[in-house]
Design a protein around this motif. Structure first.
Motif, PDB file in Angstrom:
ATOM      1  N   SER A  63       0.803  -1.219   0.000  1.00  0.00           N
ATOM      2  CA  SER A  63       0.000   0.000   0.000  1.00  0.00           C
ATOM      3  C   SER A  63       0.837   1.270   0.000  1.00  0.00           C
ATOM      4  O   SER A  63       0.388   2.303  -0.479  1.00  0.00           O
ATOM      5  CB  SER A  63      -0.919   0.016   1.220  1.00  0.00           C
ATOM      6  N   SER A  64       2.049   1.211   0.553  1.00  0.00           N
ATOM      7  CA  SER A  64       2.847   2.422   0.686  1.00  0.00           C
ATOM      8  C   SER A  64       4.324   2.067   0.785  1.00  0.00           C
ATOM      9  O   SER A  64       4.676   0.978   1.236  1.00  0.00           O
ATOM     10  CB  SER A  64       2.396   3.186   1.941  1.00  0.00           C
ATOM     11  N   VAL A  77       8.281  -0.745   3.544  1.00  0.00           N
ATOM     12  CA  VAL A  77       7.181  -1.146   2.676  1.00  0.00           C
ATOM     13  C   VAL A  77       6.014  -1.527   3.570  1.00  0.00           C
ATOM     14  O   VAL A  77       6.179  -2.279   4.534  1.00  0.00           O
ATOM     15  CB  VAL A  77       7.576  -2.336   1.775  1.00  0.00           C
ATOM     16  N   ALA A  78       4.833  -0.994   3.259  1.00  0.00           N
ATOM     17  CA  ALA A  78       3.627  -1.282   4.040  1.00  0.00           C
ATOM     18  C   ALA A  78       2.686  -2.163   3.233  1.00  0.00           C
ATOM     19  O   ALA A  78       2.626  -2.083   2.008  1.00  0.00           O
ATOM     20  CB  ALA A  78       2.916   0.017   4.413  1.00  0.00           C
ATOM     21  N   CYS A  79       1.936  -2.979   3.960  1.00  0.00           N
ATOM     22  CA  CYS A  79       0.968  -3.883   3.356  1.00  0.00           C
ATOM     23  C   CYS A  79      -0.399  -3.612   3.964  1.00  0.00           C
ATOM     24  O   CYS A  79      -0.532  -3.476   5.173  1.00  0.00           O
ATOM     25  CB  CYS A  79       1.394  -5.319   3.638  1.00  0.00           C
ATOM     26  N   ASP A  80      -1.422  -3.539   3.109  1.00  0.00           N
ATOM     27  CA  ASP A  80      -2.768  -3.303   3.640  1.00  0.00           C
ATOM     28  C   ASP A  80      -3.596  -4.575   3.700  1.00  0.00           C
ATOM     29  O   ASP A  80      -4.801  -4.534   3.861  1.00  0.00           O
ATOM     30  CB  ASP A  80      -3.491  -2.207   2.850  1.00  0.00           C
ATOM     31  N   ALA A  82      -5.013  -7.654   5.536  1.00  0.00           N
ATOM     32  CA  ALA A  82      -5.296  -8.048   6.920  1.00  0.00           C
ATOM     33  C   ALA A  82      -4.738  -9.425   7.257  1.00  0.00           C
ATOM     34  O   ALA A  82      -4.559  -9.758   8.428  1.00  0.00           O
ATOM     35  CB  ALA A  82      -6.800  -8.025   7.166  1.00  0.00           C
ATOM     36  N   PHE A  83      -4.428 -10.231   6.261  1.00  0.00           N
ATOM     37  CA  PHE A  83      -3.938 -11.590   6.508  1.00  0.00           C
ATOM     38  C   PHE A  83      -2.421 -11.691   6.495  1.00  0.00           C
ATOM     39  O   PHE A  83      -1.866 -12.744   6.752  1.00  0.00           O
ATOM     40  CB  PHE A  83      -4.543 -12.554   5.480  1.00  0.00           C
ATOM     41  N   GLU A  84      -1.739 -10.591   6.204  1.00  0.00           N
ATOM     42  CA  GLU A  84      -0.276 -10.571   6.228  1.00  0.00           C
ATOM     43  C   GLU A  84       0.173 -10.521   7.688  1.00  0.00           C
ATOM     44  O   GLU A  84      -0.386  -9.783   8.487  1.00  0.00           O
ATOM     45  CB  GLU A  84       0.233  -9.345   5.463  1.00  0.00           C
ATOM     46  N   SER A  85       1.174 -11.315   8.052  1.00  0.00           N
ATOM     47  CA  SER A  85       1.585 -11.383   9.461  1.00  0.00           C
ATOM     48  C   SER A  85       2.199 -10.075   9.957  1.00  0.00           C
ATOM     49  O   SER A  85       2.000  -9.693  11.099  1.00  0.00           O
ATOM     50  CB  SER A  85       2.558 -12.536   9.675  1.00  0.00           C
ATOM     51  N   SER A  86       2.966  -9.388   9.129  1.00  0.00           N
ATOM     52  CA  SER A  86       3.565  -8.105   9.501  1.00  0.00           C
ATOM     53  C   SER A  86       3.181  -7.066   8.455  1.00  0.00           C
ATOM     54  O   SER A  86       3.379  -7.287   7.268  1.00  0.00           O
ATOM     55  CB  SER A  86       5.083  -8.213   9.562  1.00  0.00           C
ATOM     56  N   SER A  87       2.656  -5.962   8.912  1.00  0.00           N
ATOM     57  CA  SER A  87       2.166  -4.948   7.978  1.00  0.00           C
ATOM     58  C   SER A  87       3.246  -3.978   7.517  1.00  0.00           C
ATOM     59  O   SER A  87       3.050  -3.264   6.547  1.00  0.00           O
ATOM     60  CB  SER A  87       1.037  -4.153   8.622  1.00  0.00           C
ATOM     61  N   LEU A  88       4.379  -3.929   8.207  1.00  0.00           N
ATOM     62  CA  LEU A  88       5.499  -3.083   7.807  1.00  0.00           C
ATOM     63  C   LEU A  88       6.772  -3.913   7.769  1.00  0.00           C
ATOM     64  O   LEU A  88       7.033  -4.699   8.685  1.00  0.00           O
ATOM     65  CB  LEU A  88       5.706  -1.938   8.797  1.00  0.00           C
ATOM     66  N   MET A  89       7.545  -3.719   6.704  1.00  0.00           N
ATOM     67  CA  MET A  89       8.832  -4.387   6.589  1.00  0.00           C
ATOM     68  C   MET A  89       9.884  -3.352   6.232  1.00  0.00           C
ATOM     69  O   MET A  89       9.683  -2.539   5.340  1.00  0.00           O
ATOM     70  CB  MET A  89       8.793  -5.479   5.528  1.00  0.00           C
ATOM     71  N   GLU A  90      10.994  -3.404   6.972  1.00  0.00           N
ATOM     72  CA  GLU A  90      12.116  -2.498   6.737  1.00  0.00           C
ATOM     73  C   GLU A  90      13.182  -3.252   5.950  1.00  0.00           C
ATOM     74  O   GLU A  90      13.541  -4.375   6.308  1.00  0.00           O
ATOM     75  CB  GLU A  90      12.671  -2.031   8.086  1.00  0.00           C
TER      76      GLU A  90
END
Length: 192
Positions: A63-64, A77-80, A82-90
């Motif tokens: 998403s961002s 990197v952000a994920c929108d 809901a089923f992804e275990s981590s919504s932000l990854m560096e």
């Protein structure tokens, strides 16, 4: 000044790719990173004929994306989803295979984020939260509930901190929902 009629550079990765977010590196002005709703994150070097420097397919729905304001080799990197275990990854740009860090669990996905020049990160989530992190310490500074889904968020990039006598300072950001802007201020302890 009139707008150019022909782009000076064109990067074509896939006609079916939907780019969801992009960010320009403040340290390396020839680097752009973009994410797609299909889960691909690509780094593009505008000065290279090869164009794509690195590509990562680490999430289902990105998403961002934001370059770090303090480290030329780091991006988020952000994920929108809901089923992804981590919504932000560096990630470190030099080795995009694996994230350096994963966080923002239990948020049901990140909709938008903004990384300030002070190295504070604000995100809006699918479960109607606004979360602010101190990215130096990786600590949550503030977490607030929102009445509605906030689809964009931006730090105030022009103002300095507002200092208070109690040993804190405030920084502001704005978030957007359907037809409304929401202005927030977050207090930070002063470092002495």
């Amino acid at each position: 000044m009139s707008a150019p009629s022909v782009p000076t550079y064109q990067h074509i990765s896939s006609p079916s790719l939907t780019i969801s977010s992009l960010s320009w590196s403040k340290f390396l002005p020839n680097l752009i990173v973009y994410t797609s709703s299909g889960g691909t994150t690509s780094i593009v070097d505008l000065s290279s004929k090869a164009s794509t420097v690195s590509r990562c397919e680490c999430m289902r729905r990105c998403s961002s994306v934001e370059f770090s304001p303090v480290n030329e080799n780091v991006l988020l990197v952000a994920c929108d989803d809901a089923f992804e275990s981590s919504s932000l990854m560096e990630f470190d740009l030099r080795k995009m295979e694996e994230p350096l860090m994963k966080f923002c669990e239990h948020s049901e996905g990140v909709i938008a984020m903004s990384w300030s020049r002070w190295n504070d990160l604000v995100v809006t989530t699918n479960n109607h939260k606004v979360i602010v992190w101190d990215m130096y310490e990786r600590l949550v500074i503030s977490e607030k509930n929102s009445q509605s889904r906030l689809f964009d968020v931006q730090w105030n990039k022009t103002s300095e901190d507002t200092f208070f006598s109690e040993g804190t300072s405030a920084r502001s950001f704005v978030a957007a929902s359907d037809g409304q802007l929401h202005l927030y201020e977050v207090d930070f302890p002063l470092i002495t």
